[in-house]
Design an enzyme around this catalytic site. Structure first.
Site, PDB file in Angstrom:
ATOM      1  N   HIS A 158       0.790  -1.135   0.145  1.00 15.30           N
ATOM      2  CA  HIS A 158       0.076   0.017  -0.111  1.00 15.30           C
ATOM      3  C   HIS A 158       0.873   1.239   0.101  1.00 15.30           C
ATOM      4  O   HIS A 158       2.170   1.247   0.113  1.00 15.30           O
ATOM      5  CB  HIS A 158      -0.998  -0.075   1.193  1.00 15.30           C
ATOM      6  CG  HIS A 158      -0.221   0.106   2.371  1.00 15.30           C
ATOM      7  ND1 HIS A 158       0.384  -0.817   2.916  1.00 15.30           N
ATOM      8  CD2 HIS A 158      -0.154   1.446   3.367  1.00 15.30           C
ATOM      9  CE1 HIS A 158       1.053  -0.297   4.430  1.00 15.30           C
ATOM     10  NE2 HIS A 158       0.613   0.815   4.459  1.00 15.30           N
ATOM     11  N   ASP A 178       6.049   4.882   4.667  1.00 16.69           N
ATOM     12  CA  ASP A 178       7.076   3.689   5.070  1.00 16.69           C
ATOM     13  C   ASP A 178       6.968   2.655   4.579  1.00 16.69           C
ATOM     14  O   ASP A 178       7.911   1.567   4.634  1.00 16.69           O
ATOM     15  CB  ASP A 178       6.761   3.363   6.548  1.00 16.69           C
ATOM     16  CG  ASP A 178       5.375   2.970   7.165  1.00 16.69           C
ATOM     17  OD1 ASP A 178       4.405   3.217   6.311  1.00 16.69           O
ATOM     18  OD2 ASP A 178       5.330   2.306   7.998  1.00 16.69           O
ATOM     19  N   ASP A 189       0.071  -3.893   6.035  1.00 15.35           N
ATOM     20  CA  ASP A 189      -0.500  -3.586   7.258  1.00 15.35           C
ATOM     21  C   ASP A 189      -2.281  -3.629   7.094  1.00 15.35           C
ATOM     22  O   ASP A 189      -2.758  -3.613   6.108  1.00 15.35           O
ATOM     23  CB  ASP A 189      -0.312  -1.897   7.215  1.00 15.35           C
ATOM     24  CG  ASP A 189       0.970  -1.455   7.567  1.00 15.35           C
ATOM     25  OD1 ASP A 189       1.832  -2.403   8.061  1.00 15.35           O
ATOM     26  OD2 ASP A 189       1.389  -0.135   7.771  1.00 15.35           O
ATOM     27  N   HIS A 237       6.801  -5.167  12.055  1.00 19.98           N
ATOM     28  CA  HIS A 237       6.105  -3.614  11.908  1.00 19.98           C
ATOM     29  C   HIS A 237       5.836  -3.128  13.513  1.00 19.98           C
ATOM     30  O   HIS A 237       4.842  -2.366  13.624  1.00 19.98           O
ATOM     31  CB  HIS A 237       4.812  -3.565  11.141  1.00 19.98           C
ATOM     32  CG  HIS A 237       4.017  -2.331  10.680  1.00 19.98           C
ATOM     33  ND1 HIS A 237       3.437  -1.294  11.183  1.00 19.98           N
ATOM     34  CD2 HIS A 237       4.732  -1.792   9.460  1.00 19.98           C
ATOM     35  CE1 HIS A 237       3.371  -0.482  10.575  1.00 19.98           C
ATOM     36  NE2 HIS A 237       4.120  -0.706   9.312  1.00 19.98           N
ATOM     37  N   HIS A 239       1.520   3.804   2.135  1.00 21.30           N
ATOM     38  CA  HIS A 239       1.798   4.597   2.718  1.00 21.30           C
ATOM     39  C   HIS A 239       3.311   4.903   2.943  1.00 21.30           C
ATOM     40  O   HIS A 239       3.891   3.853   2.638  1.00 21.30           O
ATOM     41  CB  HIS A 239       1.339   4.169   4.380  1.00 21.30           C
ATOM     42  CG  HIS A 239      -0.236   4.553   4.786  1.00 21.30           C
ATOM     43  ND1 HIS A 239      -0.811   3.661   5.590  1.00 21.30           N
ATOM     44  CD2 HIS A 239      -1.022   5.543   4.308  1.00 21.30           C
ATOM     45  CE1 HIS A 239      -2.138   4.060   5.376  1.00 21.30           C
ATOM     46  NE2 HIS A 239      -2.026   5.373   4.799  1.00 21.30           N
ATOM     47  N   HIS A 288      -7.112  -1.984   5.584  1.00 26.47           N
ATOM     48  CA  HIS A 288      -6.097  -0.920   6.472  1.00 26.47           C
ATOM     49  C   HIS A 288      -6.530   0.633   6.095  1.00 26.47           C
ATOM     50  O   HIS A 288      -5.703   1.547   6.364  1.00 26.47           O
ATOM     51  CB  HIS A 288      -4.675  -1.245   5.668  1.00 26.47           C
ATOM     52  CG  HIS A 288      -3.621  -0.327   6.229  1.00 26.47           C
ATOM     53  ND1 HIS A 288      -3.257  -0.244   7.626  1.00 26.47           N
ATOM     54  CD2 HIS A 288      -2.699   0.603   5.627  1.00 26.47           C
ATOM     55  CE1 HIS A 288      -2.601   0.514   7.997  1.00 26.47           C
ATOM     56  NE2 HIS A 288      -1.819   1.095   6.730  1.00 26.47           N
TER      57      HIS A 288
END
Length: 311
Positions: free
Chosen positions: A60, A64, A206, A262, A62, A136
């Site tokens: 995804h 990080d 995530d 994570h 994001h 998520h």
């Protein structure tokens, strides 16, 4: 095959660990799952050549999980890469990658092919990669690396029945599946034992706990499950999992080994490990460090750390 943890933390890098990036090294190829910021540096430390990376799977968008893409592509370009690079991800991957490549003055001199996936089964020679949707709050995917089942071992007593010995003839039998030898038809299954199951590795990216993870992780040899927080109170309204929830998913899916991944910045490794030991009593698990390597041999995982080996 090897699973190499290039970055094991979440949200932001710290002095102790980097943000998500996982490499699978399989038959000379390196496959990346997520490329958090600084991934190229982590690869250099792990002595992984970016030139051997042909496929990148992003869970995804994001920061990080993908901000290391620019540095990785620039390095490939500086090293005069010619082979195409394939980038896979959820909805909006094409738009986000194109925006990324159009920022600054570093358009690559090689082809970058972008593939947007839903729940997809991709076939690549001796392995497949399946994508599946997770929860998520933004378009996000988990991935399954599934090695194809392998032939059983050659059985000496069966080879003797047909007068076969190790050598080029057995190589041809393995390639073609059946041959004629000494006037008899010999099929590969006539002289081998039961087929051996290929390795299955699942990476959630995530996600909050969801049934799809359990379904796709069923019977996995390794489940890399995000476990950002130690308690529901710490998680709040975010779309993440706790250590206990990840362990419960692994237990229900009957996985061989769970890697808790994570970890949030607020926890030290020691307190995170202590809580993991307290709640993960029915599952074999590890809390990997950056540069830990899992090697699958003889049906078992063995772990070592690349940095410790180099000291």
């Amino acid at each position: 095959m090897e699973v190499i943890f290039l970055g094991t933390g979440g949200i932001m890098p710290t002095r102790e660990r980097n943000v998500p990036a996982i490499a699978i090294r399989y038959r000379g190829e390196v496959i990346l799952f997520d490329v958090g910021e600084g991934t190229i540096r982590q690869m250099n430390t792990a002595r992984l050549s970016p030139m051997k990376v042909n496929k990148i799977f992003i869970t995804h968008f994001h920061g990080d999980h993908y901000l290391g893409l620019g540095g990785l592509i620039q390095t490939m370009n500086l090293w005069n890469r010619e082979r195409p690079l394939h980038i896979y991800g959820p909805k909006y991957t094409f738009e986000f990658v194109q925006n990324f490549l159009n920022s600054g003055f570093f358009m690559p001199g090689f082809e970058v092919h972008v593939h947007e996936l839903g729940e997809t089964r991709l076939r690549f020679g001796n392995y497949e990669i399946w994508s599946f949707k997770v929860e998520h709050g933004v378009p996000a995917l988990g991935y399954v690396f599934r090695e194809k089942d392998k032939r059983g071992k050659f059985l000496p007593e069966k080879l003797a029945e047909f007068g076969l010995r190790p050598g080029p003839v057995l190589g041809r039998l393995e390639r073609e599946g059946k041959i004629e030898f000494n006037g008899r038809l010999v099929r590969l299954e006539d002289v081998t034992g039961p087929r051996r199951k290929g390795v299955k590795v699942v990476y959630t990216g995530d996600t909050k706990p969801c049934e799809r993870v359990r379904l796709f992780a069923e019977g996995a040899d390794l489940l890399i499950h995000e476990a950002t927080y130690l308690s529901p109170e710490d998680r709040g309204e975010s779309y993440h999992s706790t250590v206990e929830e990840a362990c419960e998913t692994a237990r229900r899916a009957k996985v061989r080994l769970l890697a808790l991944f994570h970890r949030a910045v607020r926890y030290t490794y020691e307190e995170y490990l202590e809580e993991s030991r307290r709640v993960c009593t029915e599952v074999d698990f590890i809390v990997p460090h950056d540069f830990d390597v899992l090697t699958f041999k003889f049906g078992r995982w063995k772990i070592r750390n690349l940095v410790e080996e180099s000291r």
